[in-house]
Design a protein around this motif. Structure first.
Motif, PDB file in Angstrom:
ATOM      1  N   GLY A 131     117.482  34.682 -28.957  1.00 31.31           N
ATOM      2  CA  GLY A 131     116.442  34.386 -27.975  1.00 31.31           C
ATOM      3  C   GLY A 131     117.023  34.004 -26.626  1.00 31.31           C
ATOM      4  O   GLY A 131     118.209  33.712 -26.484  1.00 31.31           O
ATOM      5  N   ARG A 132     116.156  34.009 -25.606  1.00 32.90           N
ATOM      6  CA  ARG A 132     116.541  33.680 -24.236  1.00 32.90           C
ATOM      7  C   ARG A 132     115.453  32.809 -23.618  1.00 32.90           C
ATOM      8  O   ARG A 132     114.279  32.945 -23.932  1.00 32.90           O
ATOM      9  CB  ARG A 132     116.718  34.949 -23.388  1.00 32.90           C
ATOM     10  N   TRP A 133     115.838  31.915 -22.714  1.00 36.50           N
ATOM     11  CA  TRP A 133     114.877  31.004 -22.110  1.00 36.50           C
ATOM     12  C   TRP A 133     113.849  31.738 -21.256  1.00 36.50           C
ATOM     13  O   TRP A 133     112.672  31.373 -21.265  1.00 36.50           O
ATOM     14  CB  TRP A 133     115.603  29.944 -21.283  1.00 36.50           C
ATOM     15  N   LEU A 134     114.271  32.756 -20.511  1.00 36.23           N
ATOM     16  CA  LEU A 134     113.307  33.506 -19.708  1.00 36.23           C
ATOM     17  C   LEU A 134     112.302  34.231 -20.596  1.00 36.23           C
ATOM     18  O   LEU A 134     111.109  34.321 -20.274  1.00 36.23           O
ATOM     19  CB  LEU A 134     114.030  34.496 -18.796  1.00 36.23           C
ATOM     20  N   SER A 135     112.788  34.739 -21.729  1.00 34.03           N
ATOM     21  CA  SER A 135     111.874  35.381 -22.672  1.00 34.03           C
ATOM     22  C   SER A 135     110.927  34.353 -23.273  1.00 34.03           C
ATOM     23  O   SER A 135     109.739  34.627 -23.486  1.00 34.03           O
ATOM     24  CB  SER A 135     112.667  36.080 -23.776  1.00 34.03           C
ATOM     25  N   GLY A 136     111.444  33.160 -23.563  1.00 33.53           N
ATOM     26  CA  GLY A 136     110.593  32.091 -24.069  1.00 33.53           C
ATOM     27  C   GLY A 136     109.515  31.703 -23.063  1.00 33.53           C
ATOM     28  O   GLY A 136     108.365  31.441 -23.437  1.00 33.53           O
ATOM     29  N   LEU A 137     109.877  31.685 -21.775  1.00 27.53           N
ATOM     30  CA  LEU A 137     108.903  31.373 -20.733  1.00 27.53           C
ATOM     31  C   LEU A 137     107.830  32.455 -20.652  1.00 27.53           C
ATOM     32  O   LEU A 137     106.627  32.147 -20.521  1.00 27.53           O
ATOM     33  CB  LEU A 137     109.611  31.236 -19.384  1.00 27.53           C
ATOM     34  N   ALA A 138     108.246  33.724 -20.746  1.00 22.28           N
ATOM     35  CA  ALA A 138     107.269  34.823 -20.724  1.00 22.28           C
ATOM     36  C   ALA A 138     106.351  34.749 -21.937  1.00 22.28           C
ATOM     37  O   ALA A 138     105.136  34.984 -21.826  1.00 22.28           O
ATOM     38  CB  ALA A 138     108.008  36.165 -20.683  1.00 22.28           C
ATOM     39  N   LEU A 139     106.914  34.409 -23.094  1.00 25.48           N
ATOM     40  CA  LEU A 139     106.111  34.271 -24.309  1.00 25.48           C
ATOM     41  C   LEU A 139     105.099  33.145 -24.163  1.00 25.48           C
ATOM     42  O   LEU A 139     103.925  33.280 -24.541  1.00 25.48           O
ATOM     43  CB  LEU A 139     107.028  34.011 -25.506  1.00 25.48           C
TER      44      LEU A 139
END
Length: 282
Positions: free
Chosen positions: A66-74
């Motif tokens: 996982g990635r933090w930017l992806s977590g933010l988009a999610l």
């Protein structure tokens, strides 16, 4: 994988995706739970279920986490999704979400220098016209704020999907992204503490949305994707707004309007034109 098994698992996945819309609308329209709490419970339960599922899978090199930017988009997808369903019917919300996701991904391809063929351009124009018609002011138009929130949710999910291409083991990466989305949702719940409402039935729907229709739904989807062509995988998702719309009518007593039917035909038909012509033209 046998054809019968592929069809069954694909159908289960589409039902799970539509189930997210139905569970969210059911919770926010028919229970007292607030949207921020629903979002936090959904993401946290999804993260917990995905973490449990990863414990049964061997760790491979390059599996990712996982990635933090992806977590933010999610998180942005899930939060806008929840707040949109305060006012939107299940089918309308799913249609706006799905349309925005596909448009986002098509625009990304255009930005990458991929020139659309004539049929693709016509399909994009038809889908865009359907979206505009759906949200134009009128007696049967959905609420504008809810529509804008759901469109934003679709854009966020499209960005999340684009960031996830080739990111490693999908289950492990998705688990990591869900885990990273939880702190954002907790911050949202703290900011919205004045509207906090814990409703047992609403929490149960949020748990089901996170642990079952989201987490397990994604795992099943990733298991069938290798057996589907890109065109087939994209096309089969056209069924999700239809399932959500009929589920809303049967289970939630929502109305089927002429505007929704006409917009659905335009949006889904236009997207189908883009996807199928892309499959032929490469």
């Amino acid at each position: 994988m046998s054809r019968a098994r592929l069809i069954l698992l694909t159908a289960l996945t589409m039902a799970a995706f539509a189930g997210n819309s139905l569970l969210c609308r059911l919770a926010l329209a028919h229970t007292a739970i607030d949207a921020a709490t629903f979002t936090t419970v959904r993401l946290a339960s999804g993260a917990a279920m995905l973490w449990l599922l990863t414990q049964w899978r061997p760790v491979t090199s390059g599996s990712g986490g996982g990635r933090w930017l992806s977590g933010l988009a999610l998180f942005a997808y899930a939060a806008c999704f929840s707040f949109a369903y305060i006012s939107l019917p299940a089918g309308t919300g799913a249609l706006l979400l799905f349309g925005a996701v596909q448009v986002t991904m098509v625009l990304h391809d255009l930005r990458s220098g991929k020139t659309p063929r004539m049929a693709q351009a016509a399909g994009m124009a038809l889908a865009a016209a359907g979206l505009v018609w759906l949200v134009l002011p009128g007696v049967s138009a959905p609420p504008l704020l809810g529509s804008l929130l759901m469109l934003a949710s679709g854009v966020a999910w499209g960005i999340y999907s684009l960031r996830g291409r080739g990111a490693g083991d999908p289950t492990r990466v998705t688990a990591g992204n869900f885990l990273r989305a939880v702190p954002f949702s907790i911050a949202l719940s703290i900011a919205a503490a004045g509207a906090l409402t814990l409703d047992p039935a609403g929490v149960a729907y949020a748990l089901a949305s996170g642990a079952i229709t989201s987490a397990i739904g994604y795992v099943i989807w990733y298991s069938v994707l290798p057996s589907l062509s890109a065109t087939s995988a994209a096309t089969v998702q056209l069924s999700v707004p239809v399932i959500a719309a009929f589920g809303g009518i049967v289970l939630l007593g929502e109305n089927l309007t002429l505007r929704l039917v006409a917009s659905s035909i335009a949006i889904l038909g236009g997207i189908a034109m883009v996807i199928r012509d892309k499959g032929r033209g490469g």
